[in-house]
Scaffold this active site. Structure first.
Site: not given
Length: 80
Positions: A58-60
């Site tokens: 998700i952060d990527a």
């Protein structure tokens, strides 16, 4: 409104909406993880590994959006 101003607004929208989506996604996932680990504590280790992997993905997606926005902010194709 000039093209440069529109690019600046687009960069702000990309970063802002990406951050909002990432925060909501991680919050929902963390809540579901806590619910699942409270119901079945013996699965906590398996679930934790999967949750951390998904948090990284998700952060990527957010970081990719930031990279695209910074590309448009620094190498603006609309400058004449």
């Amino acid at each position: 409104m000039t093209n440069v101003a529109m690019v600046a607004l687009a960069c702000g929208l990309i970063i802002g909406l990406g951050a909002l989506g990432a925060c909501i996604g991680i919050a929902l996932m963390g809540g579901k993880y806590l619910e699942a680990s409270a119901r079945q504590p013996e699965l906590m280790e398996k679930l934790q590994g999967k949750m951390l992997l998904l948090a990284g993905l998700i952060d990527a997606a957010f970081i990719i959006g930031v990279g695209i926005a910074m590309f448009f902010a620094t190498a603006n194709p609309f400058k004449g």
